[in-house]
Design a protein around this motif. Structure first.
Motif, PDB file in Angstrom:
ATOM      1  N   TYR A 206       0.803  -1.229   0.000  1.00  0.00           N
ATOM      2  CA  TYR A 206       0.000   0.000   0.000  1.00  0.00           C
ATOM      3  C   TYR A 206       0.839   1.284   0.000  1.00  0.00           C
ATOM      4  CZ  TYR A 206      -3.550  -3.416   1.231  1.00  0.00           C
ATOM      5  OH  TYR A 206      -4.370  -4.525   1.246  1.00  0.00           O
TER       6      TYR A 206
ATOM      7  N   ASN B 289      -4.805   0.005   6.605  1.00  0.00           N
ATOM      8  CA  ASN B 289      -4.585  -0.639   5.314  1.00  0.00           C
ATOM      9  C   ASN B 289      -3.933  -2.009   5.414  1.00  0.00           C
ATOM     10  OD1 ASN B 289      -5.186   1.493   2.983  1.00  0.00           O
ATOM     11  ND2 ASN B 289      -4.365   2.586   4.742  1.00  0.00           N
TER      12      ASN B 289
ATOM     13  N   LYS C 143      -0.425   3.964  -2.347  1.00  0.00           N
ATOM     14  CA  LYS C 143      -1.582   4.651  -1.770  1.00  0.00           C
ATOM     15  C   LYS C 143      -1.137   5.652  -0.714  1.00  0.00           C
ATOM     16  CE  LYS C 143      -5.951   3.712   0.637  1.00  0.00           C
ATOM     17  NZ  LYS C 143      -6.830   2.643   1.190  1.00  0.00           N
TER      18      LYS C 143
END
Length: 416
Positions: free
Chosen positions: A74, A97, A77
């Motif tokens: 992640y 996450n 992100k």
């Protein structure tokens, strides 16, 4: 007739059991599929964890683990949302996450000391050496291959940064699950573009010895100390790209710490990054620090030796000129001078050409157990937890935990 009815009942019971079993199997498969769909990469990553070197209480050596990270953890992100300006924000992102809101994760900020240098071997291959100095702790080698245009990398992590303290063995699933945050806490590493980077305590703060964290406050997005290193490993193709990336962010060092960085690539380029105010007396407000960059081919401002040498080296004091009023304030100056003198003892080896064995000997010489015995000095960072020699040309790394240079079973070699 009775036999027929009994047979019917048996047949019906069999059908019921088959239907019930099938239903249960569907539920179980659906549950497993749901869990794996949600946690698939995390489960694979946790299952990859293995211990590669044992603790040794006689030398205060902690255990060493290795982990292969599945998926992209992640980080793309994380960058897209603007990073994090504090450990708390980083923890919130990781919990939401990676651990899906289930696992509690904390980030620690141990006080560390370190040494690094760049060099070139007799084959013309570029080297980046690193000692990580701290105290007894659990360490981990992290392999990552996030894909989607990001670089494959190998990095080294002190698990105390993730709250795993006292050189703990990873015996529980909870402890191993905490290691899912390891990609966000590298202290050094190499990527498959031949870029290597490390972070080092710089001990910036007031005259009483209180270290003040860098805490820039502009309109730029934000990164913490170790996530900035992850940014370089994941995205930088060379030193200039690393510089360009770093210049786009405000740095927020972890609480009670301050760091400077060194980065190098396979072309022989290297640079030191520092976030500083004018001098040590005024550098007590982390929000007012500005980024300074010293490239190996443009660092005459640092001194005559630094100007003459193509290689760079770093320990635990700010190299920015006129920062200190005396050399006594420079932590790690003795190791800094030792590294330079071993690479270029007579002033003629300005290229920094040494063998791989000589590079490892430098790391061994300034390793804290050995250095303390040579110099008689003692401080809180009395152990070199690991030494790594990265070959930026061949993309190989040699990892030696806890100064076990003379034990071939504790020397680990990797290639990207």
């Amino acid at each position: 007739m009775k036999k027929y009815k009994a047979k019917q009942k048996k047949s019906l019971l069999t059908k019921i059991l088959i239907i019930t079993g099938t239903a249960l199997l569907v539920v179980v498969v659906a549950g497993v599929s749901t869990i794996f769909g949600l946690w698939g990469n995390e489960i694979v990553s946790i299952c990859s964890i293995k211990k590669i070197d044992n603790a040794d209480p006689s030398t205060n050596a902690g255990p060493v683990y290795e982990m292969n990270i599945s998926g992209g953890y992640y980080f793309d992100k994380f960058i897209e949302k603007g990073g994090a300006s504090s450990d708390d924000q980083l923890i919130d992102f990781i919990v939401d996450n990676i651990s899906k809101g289930i696992l509690p994760i904390s980030l620690k900020s141990p006080t560390i000391g370190c040494s690094s240098f760049t060099a070139i071997n007799e084959k013309g291959e570029r080297l980046f050496g690193r000692n990580y100095d701290f105290s007894k702790t659990t360490s981990m080698i992290v392999h990552a291959n996030p894909g989607n245009g990001r670089h494959k990398s190998i990095s080294s992590v002190d698990l105390e940064f993730l709250g795993i303290t006292d050189a703990t063995e990873l015996t529980s699933i909870m402890q191993k699950a905490l290691c899912l945050a390891a990609p966000y806490a590298p202290l050094d590493g190499i990527n498959d573009a031949g870029v290597s980077c490390g972070i080092y305590m710089s001990y910036q703060g007031d005259s009483n010895g209180t270290v003040v964290a860098t805490d820039q406050d502009t309109s730029k997005p934000d990164l913490t100390s170790t996530t900035m290193l992850r940014l370089i490993l994941d995205y930088a193709d060379n030193v200039e790209e690393a510089i360009s990336l770093v210049e786009q962010y405000d740095l927020h060092d972890s609480a009670t710490t301050s760091f400077h960085y060194m980065v190098a690539d396979k072309t022989g380029a290297s640079a030191i990054f520092e976030w500083v105010a004018n001098d040590s007396k005024t550098d007590t407000d982390g929000s007012k620090r500005e980024l300074k960059i010293y490239r190996n081919d443009d660092d005459a401002i640092l001194g005559e030796k630094e100007e003459a040498n193509d290689f760079q080296y770093i320990t635990n004091f700010i190299v920015t000129p006129n920062y200190y009023t005396s050399d006594e304030e420079k932590k790690g100056l003795d190791r800094y001078d030792q590294i330079e003198s071993m690479i270029n003892p007579d002033g003629t080896n300005t290229e920094g050409k040494i063998t791989n064995e000589e590079a490892m000997n430098i790391l061994k010489t300034v390793g804290r157990r050995n250095w303390n015995s040579l110099e008689g000095s003692q401080d809180s960072n009395s152990i070199t937890v690991w030494s790594t020699l990265y070959n930026l040309t061949t993309l190989e790394s040699t990892f030696v935990p806890n100064e076990k240079f003379d034990n071939p079973n504790s020397i680990f070699k990797y290639k990207l």
